[in-house]
Design an enzyme around this catalytic site. Structure first.
Site, PDB file in Angstrom:
ATOM      1  N   GLY A  29       1.308  -0.882  -0.008  1.00 50.77           N
ATOM      2  CA  GLY A  29       0.418  -0.126  -0.271  1.00 50.77           C
ATOM      3  C   GLY A  29       1.060   0.893  -0.094  1.00 50.77           C
ATOM      4  O   GLY A  29       2.063   0.866   0.548  1.00 50.77           O
ATOM      5  N   TYR A  30       0.570   2.214  -0.485  1.00 48.85           N
ATOM      6  CA  TYR A  30       1.320   3.931  -0.568  1.00 48.85           C
ATOM      7  C   TYR A  30       0.582   4.789   0.596  1.00 48.85           C
ATOM      8  O   TYR A  30      -0.768   4.384   0.195  1.00 48.85           O
ATOM      9  CB  TYR A  30       0.533   4.071  -1.756  1.00 48.85           C
ATOM     10  CG  TYR A  30       2.086   2.935  -3.028  1.00 48.85           C
ATOM     11  CD1 TYR A  30       3.449   3.456  -3.039  1.00 48.85           C
ATOM     12  CD2 TYR A  30       1.398   2.208  -3.541  1.00 48.85           C
ATOM     13  CE1 TYR A  30       4.342   2.676  -3.894  1.00 48.85           C
ATOM     14  CE2 TYR A  30       2.636   1.352  -4.033  1.00 48.85           C
ATOM     15  CZ  TYR A  30       3.657   1.608  -4.538  1.00 48.85           C
ATOM     16  OH  TYR A  30       4.422   1.237  -4.977  1.00 48.85           O
TER      17      TYR A  30
END
Length: 163
Positions: A29-30
């Protein structure tokens, strides 16, 4: 400075599967990315990392990885990261003097398969297996921060064609 030298390619068929020696389930995830850097958390079955990577598109980029507790990483994926989370199975495929990483995307990016090859130098010579197609190293659409914001399943047929 940590430097990653990597080239990306599309995959033309499934012949690589019989050569795969390992598979790793990855979720990442960013937190954010801007003109300079992407910041992500990556989780496998047994380990997790925070990663900082220069956002420039191309063969060579700065990259820093820091191992973190697995439980913390799962919490970050759930509560702090942009959605959708990047989900993929990474297959390691030895070919001649290199190991190709074949990423088979899942979730919102199902249908996309990318082969990556890490190199020791920008000019390193390597052999391409028959299942390697067009190079997409210079195409931002095939980078994970882009796929997080523009999942592959949402691409129109006109976007899939190379510009």
């Amino acid at each position: 400075m940590a430097t990653e030298i990597e080239r990306k390619f599309l995959v033309t068929n499934t012949d690589w599967k019989k050569l795969a020696t390992q598979s790793i389930s990855i979720q990442q995830g960013y937190f954010c990315h801007n003109d300079q850097v992407s910041i992500r958390v990556r989780v496998t079955d047994k380990q997790a990392w925070l990663n900082f990577k220069s956002i420039n598109i191309g063969i060579q980029r700065s990259e820093y990885d820091y191992e973190i507790p697995l439980a913390d990483a799962w919490e970050m994926l759930e509560s702090l990261c942009k959605k959708p989370i990047i989900e993929k199975i990474r297959f390691l495929v030895p070919f001649q003097n290199h190991t190709w990483e074949i990423d088979v995307f899942e979730g919102k990016n199902t249908g996309l398969i990318i082969a990556e090859l890490e190199l020791d130098s920008k000019n390193e010579v390597f052999s391409k297996p028959d299942w390697i197609g067009d190079e997409v190293t210079e195409d931002q659409r095939y980078y994970n921060p882009w796929l997080c914001q523009h999942p592959y399943q949402q691409w129109s047929l006109s976007k899939v064609k190379h510009q």
